[in-house]
Design an enzyme around this catalytic site. Sequence first.
Site, PDB file in Angstrom:
ATOM      1  N   TRP A 102     -51.795 -30.416  20.580  1.00 25.83           N
ATOM      2  CA  TRP A 102     -50.451 -29.907  20.887  1.00 25.83           C
ATOM      3  C   TRP A 102     -50.380 -29.399  22.315  1.00 25.83           C
ATOM      4  O   TRP A 102     -49.353 -29.530  22.983  1.00 25.83           O
ATOM      5  CB  TRP A 102     -50.023 -28.854  19.872  1.00 25.83           C
ATOM      6  CG  TRP A 102     -49.852 -29.461  18.513  1.00 25.83           C
ATOM      7  CD1 TRP A 102     -50.632 -29.273  17.413  1.00 25.83           C
ATOM      8  CD2 TRP A 102     -48.858 -30.432  18.136  1.00 25.83           C
ATOM      9  NE1 TRP A 102     -50.183 -30.054  16.371  1.00 25.83           N
ATOM     10  CE2 TRP A 102     -49.108 -30.768  16.785  1.00 25.83           C
ATOM     11  CE3 TRP A 102     -47.799 -31.042  18.806  1.00 25.83           C
ATOM     12  CZ2 TRP A 102     -48.321 -31.689  16.094  1.00 25.83           C
ATOM     13  CZ3 TRP A 102     -47.012 -31.963  18.119  1.00 25.83           C
ATOM     14  CH2 TRP A 102     -47.270 -32.271  16.780  1.00 25.83           C
ATOM     15  N   ASP A 171     -46.670 -21.584  22.199  1.00 25.86           N
ATOM     16  CA  ASP A 171     -46.263 -22.352  21.020  1.00 25.86           C
ATOM     17  C   ASP A 171     -46.893 -21.709  19.789  1.00 25.86           C
ATOM     18  O   ASP A 171     -48.044 -21.966  19.457  1.00 25.86           O
ATOM     19  CB  ASP A 171     -46.722 -23.801  21.172  1.00 25.86           C
ATOM     20  CG  ASP A 171     -46.381 -24.664  19.978  1.00 25.86           C
ATOM     21  OD1 ASP A 171     -45.822 -24.148  18.988  1.00 25.86           O
ATOM     22  OD2 ASP A 171     -46.687 -25.875  20.009  1.00 25.86           O
ATOM     23  N   LYS A 195     -43.919 -24.099   9.015  1.00 27.36           N
ATOM     24  CA  LYS A 195     -45.252 -23.602   8.658  1.00 27.36           C
ATOM     25  C   LYS A 195     -45.120 -22.291   7.867  1.00 27.36           C
ATOM     26  O   LYS A 195     -45.364 -22.254   6.677  1.00 27.36           O
ATOM     27  CB  LYS A 195     -46.095 -23.348   9.913  1.00 27.36           C
ATOM     28  CG  LYS A 195     -45.965 -24.396  11.004  1.00 27.36           C
ATOM     29  CD  LYS A 195     -46.702 -25.672  10.702  1.00 27.36           C
ATOM     30  CE  LYS A 195     -46.704 -26.591  11.914  1.00 27.36           C
ATOM     31  NZ  LYS A 195     -47.412 -27.854  11.678  1.00 27.36           N
TER      32      LYS A 195
END
Length: 359
Positions: A102, A171, A195
């Site tokens: 990511w 993030d 999530k």
Amino acid sequence: MSRPYNFSAGPAMLPEAVLEQAKAEMLDWHGSGMSVMEMSHRGKEYISIAEQAEADLRELLAIPANYKVLFLQGGASSQFAMVPMNLLRGKTRADYLNTGQWSKKAISEAKKYCQVNVVASSESANFSTVPARDTWKCDPEAAYLHYTPNETIGGVELHTIPDVSVPLAADFSSTLLSRPLDVSKFGVIYAGAQKNIGPAGLTIVIIREDLMGQTVAGTPTMLDYATMAKESSMYNTPPTYAWYIAGLVFQWLKAQGGLKAMGERNKAKADLLYKAIDESGFYKNPVDPAYRSWMNVPFILPDEALDKPFLAEAKAAGLLTLAGHRSVGGMRASIYNAVPLEGVKALVDFMADFQKRRG
């Protein structure tokens, strides 16, 4: 618990109590005669839902008054562009820490808008650790430093907040709301909801007010934080149902004792699973113990030929979605807020039984 335990990395398991409440309110929200999905986002009913959700999120995270909270679309991946578009503020360079897949995606996108300085990278170690802080080579002219506190795919987590002289952009897709967080240490925090927050389709952004309003030339109106803040995230129709579900999750978190209590539970779950892996002599976790994730626990079996039987038998035992990311293979148990300790105990018991039979 009547439902299977879902260890998906996202979209992930939601609290059963939240799903039950959403079920009860599906056809008629609080006597309005409408489902939340049918409401105008500018009507008084939905405005009350949105305002309560923001208030609860601010309370959970103790968000300072000089930060705006935005409920956006586009997923965390859209933030890979929005961060440089909004945070460069006339500068041409930015710092990025590379700790996984990511991070790499964020770096690749940022290069379209500025000169990216990778302060450090753990790619040569297969993203199994985080480079020591004293090895980072920061650019004194950088507009901000971006990092990914938790890499969902690799299961690597930086447990401390970097101390830098520029605004921090982070993030937090896989860890936001899993424990207390000092928001004041950051310039911008963003997180995809799927999530610990709610269903896919919603992205939370928490941004310091002074960092808004100086976008790069050509920034689309929809990608300007200032525009969204001015319109209370309703410049256009927001992801109304996902926002509503997130609000129910915030209320559930408060009822559980808030983020301090959730942090204690999440650490206990992670400790239990890592202990089972480390002491098994059968399963292995590839991550440097100092940087193991509380949320995403990858592990490998001694023979890849055992992967399919493990997954099939786990599914039959009510333990779902344990396959590792396609890029790394093996197994991965994502143990977000909604996965109870009982679920992790069930997984540990299954792993021990599988080892006894197959080891």
